[in-house]
Design an enzyme around this catalytic site. Structure first.
Site, PDB file in Angstrom:
ATOM      1  N   GLY A 100      34.422  50.700  77.065  1.00 56.57           N
ATOM      2  CA  GLY A 100      35.666  49.746  77.399  1.00 56.57           C
ATOM      3  C   GLY A 100      35.811  48.502  76.613  1.00 56.57           C
ATOM      4  N   ASN A 101      34.463  48.068  76.242  1.00 56.66           N
ATOM      5  CA  ASN A 101      34.467  46.902  75.065  1.00 56.66           C
ATOM      6  C   ASN A 101      35.105  47.219  73.962  1.00 56.66           C
ATOM      7  OD1 ASN A 101      33.266  44.880  76.831  1.00 56.66           O
ATOM      8  ND2 ASN A 101      31.746  46.188  77.079  1.00 56.66           N
TER       9      ASN A 101
ATOM     10  N   LYS B 269      26.070  45.197  86.452  1.00 54.57           N
ATOM     11  CA  LYS B 269      27.250  45.792  85.633  1.00 54.57           C
ATOM     12  C   LYS B 269      28.275  44.826  85.323  1.00 54.57           C
ATOM     13  CE  LYS B 269      29.989  48.631  83.799  1.00 54.57           C
ATOM     14  NZ  LYS B 269      29.986  49.106  82.380  1.00 54.57           N
TER      15      LYS B 269
ATOM     16  N   LYS C  51      29.379  53.851  82.589  1.00 53.57           N
ATOM     17  CA  LYS C  51      30.091  55.098  82.111  1.00 53.57           C
ATOM     18  C   LYS C  51      29.184  56.221  81.490  1.00 53.57           C
ATOM     19  CE  LYS C  51      31.034  54.402  77.632  1.00 53.57           C
ATOM     20  NZ  LYS C  51      30.130  52.979  77.408  1.00 53.57           N
TER      21      LYS C  51
ATOM     22  N   LYS D  45      22.857  53.239  77.722  1.00 52.96           N
ATOM     23  CA  LYS D  45      23.137  54.481  76.557  1.00 52.96           C
ATOM     24  C   LYS D  45      22.015  55.112  76.214  1.00 52.96           C
ATOM     25  CE  LYS D  45      26.545  51.052  74.924  1.00 52.96           C
ATOM     26  NZ  LYS D  45      27.589  51.792  75.684  1.00 52.96           N
TER      27      LYS D  45
HETATM   28  P1  ADP Z   1      30.487  49.572  75.873  1.00 55.04           P
HETATM   29  O1  ADP Z   1      31.592  48.696  76.446  1.00 55.04           O
HETATM   30  O2  ADP Z   1      30.617  50.283  74.692  1.00 55.04           O
HETATM   31  O3  ADP Z   1      29.434  50.278  76.896  1.00 55.04           O
HETATM   32  P2  ADP Z   1      28.223  47.442  75.763  1.00 55.04           P
HETATM   33  O4  ADP Z   1      28.571  45.952  75.794  1.00 55.04           O
HETATM   34  O5  ADP Z   1      27.939  48.120  77.293  1.00 55.04           O
HETATM   35  O6  ADP Z   1      29.674  48.159  75.124  1.00 55.04           O
HETATM   36  O7  ADP Z   1      27.091  47.945  75.228  1.00 55.04           O
HETATM   37  C1  ADP Z   1      27.174  47.788  73.703  1.00 55.04           C
HETATM   38  C2  ADP Z   1      26.319  46.347  73.345  1.00 55.04           C
HETATM   39  O8  ADP Z   1      24.946  46.393  73.558  1.00 55.04           O
HETATM   40  C3  ADP Z   1      26.495  45.802  71.933  1.00 55.04           C
HETATM   41  O9  ADP Z   1      27.676  45.100  71.670  1.00 55.04           O
HETATM   42  C4  ADP Z   1      25.277  44.838  71.684  1.00 55.04           C
HETATM   43  O10 ADP Z   1      25.766  43.471  72.113  1.00 55.04           O
HETATM   44  C5  ADP Z   1      24.389  45.165  72.867  1.00 55.04           C
HETATM   45  N1  ADP Z   1      23.280  45.401  72.606  1.00 55.04           N
HETATM   46  C6  ADP Z   1      22.000  44.903  73.442  1.00 55.04           C
HETATM   47  N2  ADP Z   1      20.744  45.190  73.216  1.00 55.04           N
HETATM   48  C7  ADP Z   1      20.982  46.087  71.992  1.00 55.04           C
HETATM   49  C8  ADP Z   1      19.989  46.772  70.992  1.00 55.04           C
HETATM   50  N3  ADP Z   1      18.770  46.915  71.425  1.00 55.04           N
HETATM   51  N4  ADP Z   1      20.665  47.339  70.095  1.00 55.04           N
HETATM   52  C9  ADP Z   1      22.108  47.586  69.815  1.00 55.04           C
HETATM   53  N5  ADP Z   1      22.918  46.863  70.615  1.00 55.04           N
HETATM   54  C10 ADP Z   1      22.512  46.098  71.879  1.00 55.04           C
HETATM   55 MG    MG Z   2      28.807  49.431  78.710  1.00 50.11          MG
END
Ligand code: ADP
Ligand code: MG
Length: 307
Positions: free
Chosen positions: A11-12, A129, A208, A270
């Site tokens: 979503g981001n 969340k 998600k 993830k």
């Molecule tokens: P999305 O909307 O794609 O689910 P999220 O914000 O939930 O995005 O997850 C992606 C974010 O996770 C990245 O923008 C980054 O800032 C963060 N992040 C936190 N820890 C890590 C890590 N260990 N490695 C890579 N990204 C990370």
């Molecule tokens: Mg996310």
């Protein structure tokens, strides 16, 4: 039969860092992943899932700004985001398929999806969340709802129970076998609990990535791609010691998760989703940037989970 590829879009990633998230921006951002997905549809049967963190938070703020209309619970707002984002992905994909050379199958359908959760899930007790915009520290101090500092900054957080099963898994499997490109599980799905034989919506937003892994498992997908706004997972993310992980074994992934390298609400789910999919028998899972979906499918980008 072409293999089944499930692409989960963040979503981001529809609203890039520093953007306010106008519809114009979201349509423009969507062209990057969707053009790649259109090309991949020649080789794969496709399911697209998507997040809704920023969008569902915006809807919540919009309704809180108007005292005259009845409040809608989160599950209704999640359903709304499945409609709005599903429409944006569908129409962008339709355009991208039209602009490809040659003849292309163009059957696309967005499925309103609900997802069963457990009413005793600890996720209802501790909200993790993040939704909506990044808040200033001053603004967050005076708010009546919980907030957390995320890698993006301080954000509102809501309950996020784990997905137990995707209610429309059979319908989705049937649609893919009929040649449809299916958009499903938007925003992690509309969260429901079971009351006897009936379902009842609950006030929460499911992650998600976890919902996507569950759907991938339940429809027997071959490949799970989790596309976000970073190149993949890193150790010591955003520090001088940051180390990008090109490959990650299940054992390493579980150990790094326990050590706290992947925070809840962002990279944590993830990694969990990718590990869960491989453990359930999936062939490949890759976490990659929204710009490198095709490269990740080809094995040349992202963090690849290895058995
Ligand atoms: P999305 O909307 O794609 O689910 P999220 O914000 O939930 O995005 O997850 C992606 C974010 O996770 C990245 O923008 C980054 O800032 C963060 N992040 C936190 N820890 C890590 C890590 N260990 N490695 C890579 N990204 C990370
Ligand atoms: Mg996310």
């Amino acid at each position: 039969m072409r293999p089944i590829l499930l692409v989960a879009l963040g979503g981001n990633a529809l609203i890039r860092k520093g953007q306010t998230g106008t519809v114009g921006e979201q349509f423009e951002n969507l062209r990057v992943p969707v053009a790649q997905i259109a090309r991949l549809s020649k080789k794969f049967r496709l399911i697209i899932t998507h997040g809704n963190g920023p969008q569902v938070g915006h809807l919540l703020l919009q309704q809180e700004c108007c005292a005259e209309v009845p409040r809608l619970p989160l599950e209704i707002l999640v359903a709304q985001t499945q409609g709005q984002i599903g429409y944006m992905i569908e129409s962008t994909l339709d355009n991208e398929l039209t602009s490809l050379e040659g003849e292309h199958q163009k059957m696309i359908v967005t499925v309103l999806t609900y997802v069963l959760v457990d009413e005793d899930d600890p996720g209802f007790v501790t909200p993790t969340k993040p939704i909506g915009p990044v808040l200033s520290e001053d603004c967050a101090a005076g708010l009546s709802y919980p907030t957390l500092t995320t890698p993006r900054g301080r954000r509102r957080v809501v309950a996020s129970p784990r997905p137990v099963t995707i209610i429309e898994k059979r319908e989705i499997a049937r649609l893919i076998s009929m040649g449809f490109i299916v958009i499903a599980c938007g925003g992690g799905g509309i969260p429901v609990i079971r009351h006897g034989r009936a379902f009842q919506g609950v006030d929460a937003v499911i992650d998600k990535d976890l919902a996507s892994a569950k759907l991938a498992e339940e429809v027997g997908a071959d490949l799970l791609i989790i596309a976000t706004d970073v190149e993949g997972a890193a150790l010591s993310y955003d520090t001088a010691e940051e180390k990008f992980l090109r490959r990650l074994s299940i054992d390493e992934g579980e150990s790094y998760l326990r050590q706290g390298f992947f925070p809840p609400g962002s990279m944590g789910p993830k990694i969990e989703a990718a590990l869960q999919f491989i453990k359930s028998g999936g062939s490949r899972a890759v976490i990659c940037s929204i710009d490198s979906i095709e490269k990740a499918v080809a094995g040349n980008a992202g963090t690849e989970i290895e058995r």
